[in-house]
Design a protein around this motif. Sequence first.
Motif, short mmCIF file in Angstrom:
data_model
loop_
_atom_site.label_atom_id
_atom_site.label_comp_id
_atom_site.label_asym_id
_atom_site.label_seq_id
_atom_site.Cartn_x
_atom_site.Cartn_y
_atom_site.Cartn_z
N PRO A 28 29.96 -15.33 84.51
CA PRO A 28 30.41 -13.95 84.59
C PRO A 28 30.40 -13.30 83.21
N VAL A 29 30.04 -12.03 83.18
CA VAL A 29 29.98 -11.28 81.93
C VAL A 29 31.02 -10.17 82.00
N ALA A 30 31.90 -10.14 81.00
CA ALA A 30 32.91 -9.08 80.91
C ALA A 30 32.28 -7.87 80.24
N SER A 31 32.65 -6.69 80.69
CA SER A 31 32.15 -5.46 80.07
C SER A 31 33.31 -4.55 79.76
N PHE A 32 33.29 -3.99 78.56
CA PHE A 32 34.29 -3.04 78.14
C PHE A 32 33.64 -1.69 77.82
N PHE A 33 32.45 -1.48 78.39
CA PHE A 33 31.74 -0.21 78.27
C PHE A 33 31.73 0.47 79.63
N PRO A 34 31.80 1.80 79.67
CA PRO A 34 31.72 2.51 80.95
C PRO A 34 30.31 2.46 81.51
N GLN A 35 30.17 2.58 82.81
CA GLN A 35 28.86 2.61 83.45
C GLN A 35 28.18 3.97 83.31
N LEU A 36 28.96 5.04 83.28
CA LEU A 36 28.43 6.40 83.17
C LEU A 36 28.87 7.04 81.85
N GLU A 37 28.07 7.98 81.38
CA GLU A 37 28.37 8.73 80.16
C GLU A 37 28.63 7.81 78.96
N LEU A 38 27.79 6.80 78.84
CA LEU A 38 27.93 5.86 77.74
C LEU A 38 27.75 6.55 76.39
N GLY A 39 26.86 7.54 76.33
CA GLY A 39 26.66 8.28 75.08
C GLY A 39 27.93 8.95 74.61
N ARG A 40 28.62 9.63 75.49
CA ARG A 40 29.88 10.30 75.15
C ARG A 40 30.91 9.28 74.69
N PHE A 41 30.95 8.14 75.38
CA PHE A 41 31.87 7.06 75.01
C PHE A 41 31.59 6.59 73.58
N LEU A 42 30.33 6.40 73.23
CA LEU A 42 29.98 5.94 71.88
C LEU A 42 30.34 6.98 70.83
N ALA A 43 30.24 8.26 71.15
CA ALA A 43 30.63 9.31 70.21
C ALA A 43 32.10 9.17 69.84
N ASP A 44 32.90 8.77 70.80
CA ASP A 44 34.35 8.67 70.59
C ASP A 44 34.82 7.28 70.16
N ASN A 45 34.01 6.24 70.36
CA ASN A 45 34.50 4.87 70.18
C ASN A 45 33.65 3.95 69.32
N PHE A 46 32.49 4.40 68.82
CA PHE A 46 31.67 3.54 67.97
C PHE A 46 32.22 3.57 66.55
N ASP A 47 32.56 2.39 66.01
CA ASP A 47 33.14 2.27 64.68
C ASP A 47 32.03 2.33 63.62
N LEU A 48 31.95 3.47 62.95
CA LEU A 48 30.93 3.67 61.92
C LEU A 48 31.13 2.76 60.71
N ALA A 49 32.32 2.19 60.57
CA ALA A 49 32.56 1.25 59.46
C ALA A 49 31.78 -0.03 59.64
N SER A 50 31.28 -0.29 60.85
CA SER A 50 30.57 -1.54 61.12
C SER A 50 29.07 -1.43 60.86
N VAL A 51 28.61 -0.30 60.34
CA VAL A 51 27.19 -0.10 60.11
C VAL A 51 26.99 0.75 58.86
N ARG A 52 25.90 0.50 58.15
CA ARG A 52 25.56 1.34 57.00
C ARG A 52 24.98 2.65 57.51
N SER A 53 25.46 3.75 56.93
CA SER A 53 24.92 5.05 57.30
C SER A 53 25.22 6.05 56.18
N SER A 54 24.64 7.23 56.30
CA SER A 54 24.90 8.27 55.31
C SER A 54 26.34 8.78 55.38
N LEU A 55 27.05 8.46 56.45
CA LEU A 55 28.45 8.86 56.56
C LEU A 55 29.37 7.92 55.78
N GLY A 56 28.86 6.80 55.33
CA GLY A 56 29.68 5.80 54.66
C GLY A 56 30.43 6.31 53.45
#
Length: 165
Positions: A28-56
């Motif tokens: 069994p695979v656990a999921s903590f991501f929504p099935q719909l509107e995943l893009g909107r979810f990432l806008a609100d919940n993706f931790d930019l500290a975990s990746v290099r970007s110009s926002l750093g």
Amino acid sequence: MRILRHLLLAAAIAPALLHAAPKPSPKPVASFFPQLELGRFLADNFDLASVRSSLGSRRTPELRTFADFGMVPTRTGDDVVAFDGERWFYQLRVVRRADINNDGIEDLEVCFTDRAKGASVDSSQSLLISRYSDETYAVALHYASDACGPATKNTAAHARTIEVK
């Protein structure tokens, strides 16, 4: 002769027995991501500290997500979120949803684009994004991926930077 007959009979029956044996059920695979509107979810919940970007360079402990920066997506859907601003373009495009690293938790294979308009920054990174509970941010994990295409696979940081002239 009798032993040979028994061995031949066993060899003939063994594949049928193996084929009829119950197959182990998939893990069994656990999921903590929504099935719909995943893009909107990432806008609100993706931790930019975990990746290099110009926002750093502008990021503080309080500014962890695109939403924390006050950024409103110009495009969202089940597999994409994009921020098309006057000076910058950011996009997270989900290429695949699966337990990619086999830890029992659903992951997202994502292409992250970070582009300055009218400047020399144009970067795409292949990311593996995971989330370990409903209370945590979605974070990028170090994992080799070619979500942005094979051009990024062989680079040391798995990022491609293109000079724009």
